[in-house]
Design an enzyme around this catalytic site. Structure first.
Site, PDB file in Angstrom:
ATOM      1  CE  LYS A 111      -4.506   0.765   0.381  1.00  0.00           C
ATOM      2  NZ  LYS A 111      -5.536  -0.224  -0.014  1.00  0.00           N
TER       3      LYS A 111
HETATM    4  N1  GLU Z   1      -7.226  -0.147  -3.424  1.00  0.00           N
HETATM    5  C1  GLU Z   1      -7.927  -1.353  -3.697  1.00  0.00           C
HETATM    6  C2  GLU Z   1      -7.969  -2.239  -2.470  1.00  0.00           C
HETATM    7  O1  GLU Z   1      -7.820  -1.771  -1.355  1.00  0.00           O
HETATM    8  C3  GLU Z   1      -7.415  -2.066  -4.940  1.00  0.00           C
HETATM    9  C4  GLU Z   1      -5.970  -2.427  -4.928  1.00  0.00           C
HETATM   10  C5  GLU Z   1      -5.445  -2.968  -6.263  1.00  0.00           C
HETATM   11  O2  GLU Z   1      -6.200  -3.102  -7.202  1.00  0.00           O
HETATM   12  O3  GLU Z   1      -4.248  -3.242  -6.308  1.00  0.00           O
HETATM   13  O4  GLU Z   1      -8.209  -3.407  -2.569  1.00  0.00           O
END
Ligand code: GLU
Length: 422
Positions: A111
Site C-alpha cells: 500500500k
Molecule cells: N485499493 C484497492 C484495495 O484496497 C485495490 C488495490 C489494487 O487493485 O491493487 O483493494
C-alpha cells in the site's frame, strides 16, 4: 477535509495485528514463519517539496509499504488523505496480502499513501504531487516488483500520471506498472466498478445462505466514492435491493421508500455531495450505521463500527466495502447478535482481482470483453466466498477469522516451499 470518523478505538495496525493473532493461534504454523508474514517486508518513507499553484512550497511525506512478496509481486493501491501515516499504510498493506491470498491471485500485498488533502488541491497540484511521489518510489516499483492501483482519492487519471512518470524514469512506455488505468493506456473494462461488482457477487451468495430475498431487502451504504456509489447503483439496479440511505464525508441522506441512485449520482455531479438531495431526509454518518435495514455496506474509512455503536447495528449482513471498517471489539458484539460480517479481505477483493485481470491482459497484450471480466470475477469471488464460509463453518469461527486463517495458511505455505535464503 473532514473524515467520516466516529470513534478511534484501536489504530488500524493494532487491529490488524490482533486479527492476525486471533487467526494464527488456531493454526499449526511455526512461530518464526508467523512473525515473518505478520510484519512488512520493506517500507519506504519519502519526503519531497510540493509547489502549490500560488507559489507556496510545503514538504510532504509519502509512504510505500511492501508487506509481502511470497506469492508474487507486491500489489495495492495509493491513497491521498490527511489521515495517512506509516502505521495506517502498514495495516492496509497487510490487508492486501491477505486479500490477494483469499482471492487466490498470485500477488503479495502493498500500500502507498501521501499525507495531504487532495480535496483542496487543483488538478495541476495533484499531478505534481503524484509525479514527485512516484519519482521517489520509482526504483522500487514495477510490473514484476510492486504494482500500485487506485485507492481513497486516487483514480484512473492519477494512474495515467504514474504510467507517464514511471515510463520517463525507465526510458520506455511501461503501462503494466499500475492497474486501474484509463482504457486508452491499457486499462481493463470493468475495473472501475470491480470492487462494487465483487461486493454484489459475494452478497448474492451470503443472501442465499441467510435466506434473504434481495428483491425484498433494504440497504444502507456509508461512503459515496468509487466503491460506495457503484455498490449502491449495482445493488439497486442489478439485485433489486432498496437502497434507503447513502452518505459521504459531509453527511447522509435517508428515504425509507428507497433512493434512486442514478438521481443521487446526478445530484452529486452537480453539487459535489449527497447532502441536501431533495427527495430524502438528512442524517449523520453515525445514524446511517444504525438504521433499520437488512444490509449495511461500510464503504468509507477504517474504524466505523466500534464497541460504541455495534450493539445498535440492526442490519443482518455487513458487507465491508472499506478496508478495516469494523473493530475486533465490534466483531464480537455483532457475532453475538447473529449478524453476518463479510470481512474486507473477502468482500472487497473484487477490485484487486480485476487489477490482476488487467495485469494479465497487459502482459499478454490482449483485451478481454466486459462480460469475460465479469464472468471471471464472479468465479473468483464465489470460490473465495465458499472457501471462507466452509472453513468458518468447519472451525466454528467468524468469517473474518476464517478468511485470515485461509490467507495466513496460503502465505505460510509459500514460505515453507520457498525456504530460507541463503
Ligand atoms: N485499493 C484497492 C484495495 O484496497 C485495490 C488495490 C489494487 O487493485 O491493487 O483493494
Amino acid at each position: 477535509m473532514s473524515t467520516i470518523h466516529t470513534y478511534d478505538e484501536l489504530k488500524p495496525l493494532d487491529m490488524h495485528n490482533l486479527q492476525f493473532d486471533i487467526a494464527a493461534e488456531r493454526l499449526n504454523i511455526q512461530p518464526w514463519i508467523l512473525e515473518k508474514i505478520k510484519h512488512p517486508r520493506r517500507e519506504f518513507v519519502v519526503r519531497f517539496p510540493m509547489r502549490y499553484d500560488d507559489g507556496r512550497v510545503e514538504l510532504l511525506t509519502g509512504y510505500r509499504v511492501q508487506h509481502n512478496t511470497l506469492r508474487g509481486p507486491a500489489k495495492g493501491g495509493i491513497r491521498y488523505h490527511p489521515q495517512v501515516d506509516l502505521d495506517e499504510v502498514r495495516a492496509l498493506a497487510a490487508l492486501m496480502t491477505w486479500k490477494c491470498a483469499v482471492a487466490n491471485i498470485p500477488f503479495g500485498g502493498a500500500k502507498g499513501g501521501v499525507q495531504c488533502d487532495p480535496t483542496s488541491m487543483s488538478p495541476q497540484e495533484v499531478e505534481r504531487l503524484t509525479r514527485r511521489y512516484i519519482w521517489e518510489i520509482s526504483p522500487f516499483i514495477g510490473p514484476d516488483q510492486d504494482i500500485p492501483a487506485p485507492d481513497v482519492n486516487t483514480n484512473p487519471q492519477v494512474m495515467a500520471w504514474i504510467v507517464d512518470t514511471y515510463s520517463v524514469f525507465r526510458g520506455h512506455t511501461c503501462n503494466s506498472v499500475v492497474t486501474g488505468k484509463p482504457l486508452e493506456l491499457g486499462g481493463t473494462l470493468g475495473r472501475l466498478t470491480a470492487t462494487a461488482q465483487g461486493l454484489a457477487y459475494v452478497l448474492e451468495e451470503a443472501a442465499k445462505i441467510r435466506k434473504i430475498s434481495l428483491s425484498d431487502a433494504t440497504a444502507a451504504i456509508q461512503g459515496f466514492g468509487n466503491v460506495g456509489s457503484n455498490a449502491a447503483y449495482i445493488l439497486e439496479n442489478d439485485l433489486g435491493v432498496k437502497v434507503i440511505a447513502v452518505s459521504d464525508v459531509h453527511g447522509g441522506i435517508y428515504n425509507p421508500r428507497g433512493l434512486s441512485i442514478r438521481a443521487v449520482k446526478d445530484w452529486v455531479n452537480r453539487t459535489g455531495s449527497v447532502i441536501n438531495y431533495p427527495d430524502a431526509d438528512t442524517i449523520t454518518n453515525e445514524e446511517l450505521l444504525v438504521l433499520p435495514c437488512d444490509i449495511l455496506v461500510p464503504a468509507a474509512l477504517e474504524n466505523q463500527i466500534t464497541k460504541k455503536n455495534a450493539e445498535k447495528v440492526q442490519a443482518r449482513i455487513i458487507l465491508e466495502g472499506a478496508n478495516g471498517p469494523t473493530t475486533p471489539f465490534a466483531d464480537e458484539i455483532l457475532e453475538g447478535n447473529g449478524i453476518l460480517v463479510i470481512p474486507d479481505i473477502l468482500a472487497n477483493a473484487g477490485g484487486v482481482t480485476v487489477s490482476y485481470f488487467e495485469w494479465v491482459q497487459n502482459i499478454q497484450k490482449l483485451f478481454w470483453t466486459e462480460s469475460d471480466v465479469k464472468a471471471k470475477l464472479r468465479m473468483v469471488m464465489t470460490k473465495a466466498f465458499y472457501d471462507v464460509y466452509d472453513l468458518a463453518s468447519r472451525e466454528k469461527v467468524s468469517m473474518r477469522t476464517a478468511a485470515y486463517m485461509l490467507a495466513i495458511e496460503r502465505v505460510a505455505e509459500a514460505k515453507i516451499l520457498r525456504g530460507i535464503f541463503p
